[in-house]
Write a protein that holds these residues in place. Structure first.
Motif, PDB file in Angstrom:
ATOM      1  N   LEU A  77       0.826  -1.210   0.000  1.00 46.11           N
ATOM      2  CA  LEU A  77       0.000   0.000   0.000  1.00 46.11           C
ATOM      3  C   LEU A  77       0.862   1.263   0.000  1.00 46.11           C
ATOM      4  N   GLU A  78       1.942   1.242   0.798  1.00 42.49           N
ATOM      5  CA  GLU A  78       2.856   2.383   0.907  1.00 42.49           C
ATOM      6  C   GLU A  78       4.274   1.855   1.059  1.00 42.49           C
ATOM      7  N   GLY A  79       5.265   2.638   0.634  1.00 44.17           N
ATOM      8  CA  GLY A  79       6.668   2.245   0.774  1.00 44.17           C
ATOM      9  C   GLY A  79       7.021   1.114  -0.165  1.00 44.17           C
ATOM     10  N   SER A  80       7.961   0.274   0.257  1.00 50.12           N
ATOM     11  CA  SER A  80       8.327  -0.879  -0.574  1.00 50.12           C
ATOM     12  C   SER A  80       8.991  -1.943   0.289  1.00 50.12           C
ATOM     13  N   ILE A  81       8.938  -3.159  -0.220  1.00 49.19           N
ATOM     14  CA  ILE A  81       9.593  -4.313   0.384  1.00 49.19           C
ATOM     15  C   ILE A  81      10.607  -4.819  -0.639  1.00 49.19           C
ATOM     16  N   VAL A  82      11.839  -5.056  -0.177  1.00 48.76           N
ATOM     17  CA  VAL A  82      12.939  -5.437  -1.061  1.00 48.76           C
ATOM     18  C   VAL A  82      13.548  -6.742  -0.571  1.00 48.76           C
ATOM     19  N   ASP A  83      13.910  -7.607  -1.525  1.00 51.05           N
ATOM     20  CA  ASP A  83      14.696  -8.789  -1.195  1.00 51.05           C
ATOM     21  C   ASP A  83      15.706  -9.022  -2.306  1.00 51.05           C
ATOM     22  N   GLU A  84      16.408 -10.154  -2.254  1.00 50.61           N
ATOM     23  CA  GLU A  84      17.468 -10.449  -3.219  1.00 50.61           C
ATOM     24  C   GLU A  84      16.953 -10.545  -4.659  1.00 50.61           C
ATOM     25  N   GLU A  85      15.663 -10.813  -4.822  1.00 52.02           N
ATOM     26  CA  GLU A  85      15.108 -11.034  -6.160  1.00 52.02           C
ATOM     27  C   GLU A  85      14.423  -9.812  -6.754  1.00 52.02           C
ATOM     28  N   GLY A  86      14.088  -8.820  -5.919  1.00 51.71           N
ATOM     29  CA  GLY A  86      13.402  -7.661  -6.471  1.00 51.71           C
ATOM     30  C   GLY A  86      12.761  -6.794  -5.409  1.00 51.71           C
ATOM     31  N   GLU A  87      11.873  -5.901  -5.876  1.00 52.39           N
ATOM     32  CA  GLU A  87      11.216  -4.932  -5.010  1.00 52.39           C
ATOM     33  C   GLU A  87       9.733  -4.863  -5.354  1.00 52.39           C
ATOM     34  N   SER A  94       3.275  -9.079  -5.120  1.00 54.17           N
ATOM     35  CA  SER A  94       4.237 -10.160  -5.336  1.00 54.17           C
ATOM     36  C   SER A  94       3.726 -11.405  -4.630  1.00 54.17           C
ATOM     37  N   TRP A  95       4.144 -12.545  -5.131  1.00 55.94           N
ATOM     38  CA  TRP A  95       3.817 -13.791  -4.437  1.00 55.94           C
ATOM     39  C   TRP A  95       5.005 -14.718  -4.536  1.00 55.94           C
ATOM     40  N   ARG A  96       5.096 -15.572  -3.549  1.00 59.75           N
ATOM     41  CA  ARG A  96       6.213 -16.497  -3.467  1.00 59.75           C
ATOM     42  C   ARG A  96       5.673 -17.913  -3.323  1.00 59.75           C
ATOM     43  N   PRO A  97       6.283 -18.848  -4.061  1.00 55.55           N
ATOM     44  CA  PRO A  97       5.811 -20.232  -3.980  1.00 55.55           C
ATOM     45  C   PRO A  97       6.264 -20.922  -2.696  1.00 55.55           C
ATOM     46  N   LYS A  98       5.608 -22.007  -2.411  1.00 59.22           N
ATOM     47  CA  LYS A  98       5.986 -22.884  -1.300  1.00 59.22           C
ATOM     48  C   LYS A  98       7.466 -23.227  -1.429  1.00 59.22           C
ATOM     49  N   GLY A  99       8.195 -23.097  -0.331  1.00 59.85           N
ATOM     50  CA  GLY A  99       9.616 -23.429  -0.324  1.00 59.85           C
ATOM     51  C   GLY A  99      10.538 -22.246  -0.574  1.00 59.85           C
ATOM     52  N   ASN A 100      10.010 -21.118  -1.049  1.00 64.03           N
ATOM     53  CA  ASN A 100      10.840 -19.935  -1.290  1.00 64.03           C
ATOM     54  C   ASN A 100      11.456 -19.474   0.028  1.00 64.03           C
ATOM     55  N   GLN A 101      12.746 -19.145  -0.020  1.00 60.91           N
ATOM     56  CA  GLN A 101      13.449 -18.620   1.144  1.00 60.91           C
ATOM     57  C   GLN A 101      14.047 -17.260   0.793  1.00 60.91           C
ATOM     58  N   HIS A 102      13.910 -16.304   1.696  1.00 66.13           N
ATOM     59  CA  HIS A 102      14.497 -14.987   1.455  1.00 66.13           C
ATOM     60  C   HIS A 102      14.524 -14.169   2.736  1.00 66.13           C
ATOM     61  N   ARG A 103      15.278 -13.080   2.697  1.00 73.02           N
ATOM     62  CA  ARG A 103      15.260 -12.029   3.717  1.00 73.02           C
ATOM     63  C   ARG A 103      14.577 -10.840   3.063  1.00 73.02           C
ATOM     64  N   ALA A 104      13.842 -10.067   3.832  1.00 72.54           N
ATOM     65  CA  ALA A 104      13.171  -8.896   3.274  1.00 72.54           C
ATOM     66  C   ALA A 104      13.472  -7.684   4.135  1.00 72.54           C
ATOM     67  N   HIS A 105      13.496  -6.516   3.494  1.00 75.59           N
ATOM     68  CA  HIS A 105      13.670  -5.282   4.251  1.00 75.59           C
ATOM     69  C   HIS A 105      12.883  -4.152   3.594  1.00 75.59           C
ATOM     70  N   ALA A 106      12.666  -3.113   4.375  1.00 72.61           N
ATOM     71  CA  ALA A 106      11.907  -1.946   3.918  1.00 72.61           C
ATOM     72  C   ALA A 106      12.795  -0.717   4.090  1.00 72.61           C
ATOM     73  N   PRO A 107      13.564  -0.359   3.061  1.00 74.76           N
ATOM     74  CA  PRO A 107      14.505   0.753   3.202  1.00 74.76           C
ATOM     75  C   PRO A 107      13.857   2.053   3.686  1.00 74.76           C
ATOM     76  N   ASN A 108      12.653   2.332   3.212  1.00 78.59           N
ATOM     77  CA  ASN A 108      11.969   3.579   3.567  1.00 78.59           C
ATOM     78  C   ASN A 108      10.674   3.336   4.320  1.00 78.59           C
ATOM     79  N   GLY A 109      10.501   2.130   4.848  1.00 77.93           N
ATOM     80  CA  GLY A 109       9.267   1.764   5.526  1.00 77.93           C
ATOM     81  C   GLY A 109       8.253   1.208   4.543  1.00 77.93           C
ATOM     82  N   ALA A 110       7.188   0.613   5.065  1.00 73.32           N
ATOM     83  CA  ALA A 110       6.161   0.034   4.190  1.00 73.32           C
ATOM     84  C   ALA A 110       4.883  -0.219   4.988  1.00 73.32           C
ATOM     85  N   LEU A 111       3.787  -0.213   4.261  1.00 71.59           N
ATOM     86  CA  LEU A 111       2.496  -0.661   4.767  1.00 71.59           C
ATOM     87  C   LEU A 111       1.994  -1.643   3.727  1.00 71.59           C
TER      88      LEU A 111
END
Length: 133
Positions: A77-87, A94-111
């Protein structure tokens, strides 16, 4: 336990087949256990693990390495979520399949709103082996 909205006793007392109209502003923010990330649980079904929640990420918040036990869906809704694969940016999904592994961060915050068929399992840090509920 059937599907329910925590902290909405009047909705949870309705007959089983009644529609639920959730007043999201009235629900409390709940800490997730990860600094800078809070959530409002909109729908939870403990028997299956189904979870729909609104998440608020402070700028710089990080969600450690985790695995999606089933498909996970996110709409920002607001801001962004970033991981190794994209933003994922506002108004995008975005959606991730069963078994997907990642770290996520919000450089500027997110809702964002996220939909889990089963909660994530965390793979590192103090929360390793736990799920987000």
């Amino acid at each position: 336990m059937p599907a329910m909205t925590p902290h909405a006793d009047e909705l949870n007392a309705l007959p089983p087949l009644a529609s639920r109209y959730v007043q999201v502003d009235e629900l409390p923010w709940k800490p997730t256990g990860f600094p800078g990330i809070d959530m409002k649980v909109l729908l939870r079904e403990p028997e299956t693990g189904l979870l729909t929640a609104l998440f608020r990420w402070e700028p710089g918040a990080v969600l450690p390495l985790h695995e999606h036990v089933e498909i996970e869906q996110t709409y920002v809704l607001e801001g962004s979520i970033v991981d190794e694969e994209g933003e994922t940016t506002p108004g995008n999904f975005s959606w991730r399949p069963k078994g997907n592994q990642h770290r996520a961060h919000a450089p500027n915050g997110a809702l964002l709103i996220a939909f889990f068929l089963k909660p994530n399992i965390f793979l590192e840090g103090a929360e390793a082996g736990t799920t987000l509920e």
